[in-house]
Design a protein around this motif. Structure first.
Motif, PDB file in Angstrom:
ATOM      1  N   LEU A  54      67.568 123.715  -7.679  1.00  8.85           N
ATOM      2  CA  LEU A  54      67.166 124.236  -8.983  1.00  8.85           C
ATOM      3  C   LEU A  54      66.406 125.552  -8.864  1.00  8.85           C
ATOM      4  O   LEU A  54      66.366 126.335  -9.815  1.00  8.85           O
ATOM      5  CB  LEU A  54      66.312 123.208  -9.724  1.00  8.85           C
ATOM      6  CG  LEU A  54      66.992 121.875 -10.054  1.00  8.85           C
ATOM      7  CD1 LEU A  54      66.041 120.977 -10.840  1.00  8.85           C
ATOM      8  CD2 LEU A  54      68.289 122.087 -10.824  1.00  8.85           C
ATOM      9  N   ALA A  55      65.820 125.808  -7.702  1.00 10.22           N
ATOM     10  CA  ALA A  55      65.014 127.019  -7.535  1.00 10.22           C
ATOM     11  C   ALA A  55      65.835 128.292  -7.646  1.00 10.22           C
ATOM     12  O   ALA A  55      65.324 129.331  -8.068  1.00 10.22           O
ATOM     13  CB  ALA A  55      64.300 126.985  -6.186  1.00 10.22           C
ATOM     14  N   SER A  94      61.643 123.343 -10.678  1.00  9.00           N
ATOM     15  CA  SER A  94      62.035 123.220  -9.270  1.00  9.00           C
ATOM     16  C   SER A  94      60.837 123.136  -8.334  1.00  9.00           C
ATOM     17  O   SER A  94      60.941 122.609  -7.224  1.00  9.00           O
ATOM     18  CB  SER A  94      62.903 124.410  -8.848  1.00  9.00           C
ATOM     19  OG  SER A  94      62.118 125.594  -8.709  1.00  9.00           O
ATOM     20  N   SER A 129      62.695 121.513  -5.333  1.00 13.35           N
ATOM     21  CA  SER A 129      64.155 121.413  -5.352  1.00 13.35           C
ATOM     22  C   SER A 129      64.728 122.795  -5.064  1.00 13.35           C
ATOM     23  O   SER A 129      64.673 123.683  -5.922  1.00 13.35           O
ATOM     24  CB  SER A 129      64.654 120.917  -6.710  1.00 13.35           C
ATOM     25  OG  SER A 129      66.056 121.127  -6.820  1.00 13.35           O
ATOM     26  N   GLY A 174      69.273 118.561 -12.909  1.00 20.67           N
ATOM     27  CA  GLY A 174      69.550 119.764 -13.680  1.00 20.67           C
ATOM     28  C   GLY A 174      70.329 119.468 -14.938  1.00 20.67           C
ATOM     29  O   GLY A 174      70.038 120.017 -16.017  1.00 20.67           O
ATOM     30  N   ARG A 186      64.310 126.625 -13.072  1.00 18.53           N
ATOM     31  CA  ARG A 186      63.562 127.214 -11.960  1.00 18.53           C
ATOM     32  C   ARG A 186      62.097 126.810 -11.999  1.00 18.53           C
ATOM     33  O   ARG A 186      61.467 126.591 -10.966  1.00 18.53           O
ATOM     34  CB  ARG A 186      63.702 128.738 -11.985  1.00 18.53           C
ATOM     35  CG  ARG A 186      65.108 129.209 -11.636  1.00 18.53           C
ATOM     36  CD  ARG A 186      65.220 130.721 -11.679  1.00 18.53           C
ATOM     37  NE  ARG A 186      66.552 131.166 -11.293  1.00 18.53           N
ATOM     38  CZ  ARG A 186      66.913 132.441 -11.229  1.00 18.53           C
ATOM     39  NH1 ARG A 186      66.039 133.402 -11.540  1.00 18.53           N
ATOM     40  NH2 ARG A 186      68.145 132.769 -10.869  1.00 18.53           N
ATOM     41  N   ASP A 190      64.676 117.097  -6.638  1.00 18.83           N
ATOM     42  CA  ASP A 190      65.473 116.670  -7.790  1.00 18.83           C
ATOM     43  C   ASP A 190      66.135 115.316  -7.570  1.00 18.83           C
ATOM     44  O   ASP A 190      66.626 114.706  -8.532  1.00 18.83           O
ATOM     45  CB  ASP A 190      66.541 117.725  -8.115  1.00 18.83           C
ATOM     46  CG  ASP A 190      67.419 118.045  -6.918  1.00 18.83           C
ATOM     47  OD1 ASP A 190      66.886 118.588  -5.927  1.00 18.83           O
ATOM     48  OD2 ASP A 190      68.634 117.760  -6.969  1.00 18.83           O
TER      49      ASP A 190
END
Length: 220
Positions: A117-118, A170, A114, A147, A167, A90
């Motif tokens: 974000l996951a 990510s 990322s 995000g 997600r 990210d």
């Protein structure tokens, strides 16, 4: 340890859930990615340093930075079941392009991911905060610049839709696919370790019948 104990321990380890070590040099996002794997996939996951992962893990996920270092090259060359991830995707301008360049250096596929974000979870109260101006520092810490940008780009949607979208972008799904693709090799590695443990137990045992019976159930 009795023969019964040795057999029971070998069988337990053979049938245990997949175990993962997330390794790499510092500040690559390895701890964040390990937390995401635990949260998303419910897999036993530990963070390993460059001394190497624990000897009994099934799979190592090597996290690299924007460019691979010599320690990354050495880790990949050491062999074993391994997935290479370019962490903190990210924060990269073109994470896919950087991962492709790293793959050329390392000689293996590299997945941009990322970890932040996951494992993100958006709740309804976050929606207004994500669109506030200026953005609250705590919101930036939780979701990152990417995000927040994705949330504003997507517009007004339910919190669970935004969670799923973050997600998705990510890159964590590619890690899940890579793990599934290695399942046969991982199972074969477990069988090899089990045979080695049982043969050692058989060599030490006076009555080998129980151990040899267990060995007969594992393909050679």
């Amino acid at each position: 340890m009795t023969v019964d104990d040795a057999v029971a321990r070998a069988l337990t380890r053979r049938n245990a859930p997949l175990s993962v070590a997330v390794g790499g040099h510092g500040r690559t996002g390895r701890s964040t990615l390990a937390a995401a794997i635990r949260a998303r996939f419910r897999l036993p996951t530990v963070v390993a340093d460059d001394e190497g992962p624990p000897p009994d893990v099934d799979l190592t996920i090597r996290v690299i930075g924007a460019q691979p270092r010599r320690c990354d090259v050495a880790a990949v060359a050491s062999g074993g079941a391994m997935i290479v991830v370019a962490g903190k995707a990210d924060l990269r301008g073109d994470p896919r392009a950087l991962a492709d360049i790293a793959a050329q250096t390392l000689g293996v596929p590299v997945l941009p991911v990322s970890g932040l974000l996951a494992s993100v979870t958006v709740v309804p109260g976050d929606m207004a905060l994500l669109r506030s101006d200026p953005v609250d520092p705590d919101v930036l810490r939780r979701f990152g610049v990417e995000g927040v940008a994705r949330a504003r780009e997507l517009g007004v949607v339910p919190a669970e839709v935004l969670t799923a979208r973050l997600r998705e972008v990510s890159g964590i799904d590619a890690v899940a696919a890579a793990i599934r693709s290695m399942s046969t090799d991982i199972a074969a590695g477990r069988d090899r370790r089990m045979r080695a443990e049982l043969r050692l137990a058989a060599a030490r045992a006076v009555d080998r019948e129980l151990v040899e019976s267990a060995l007969a159930g594992v393909a050679s």
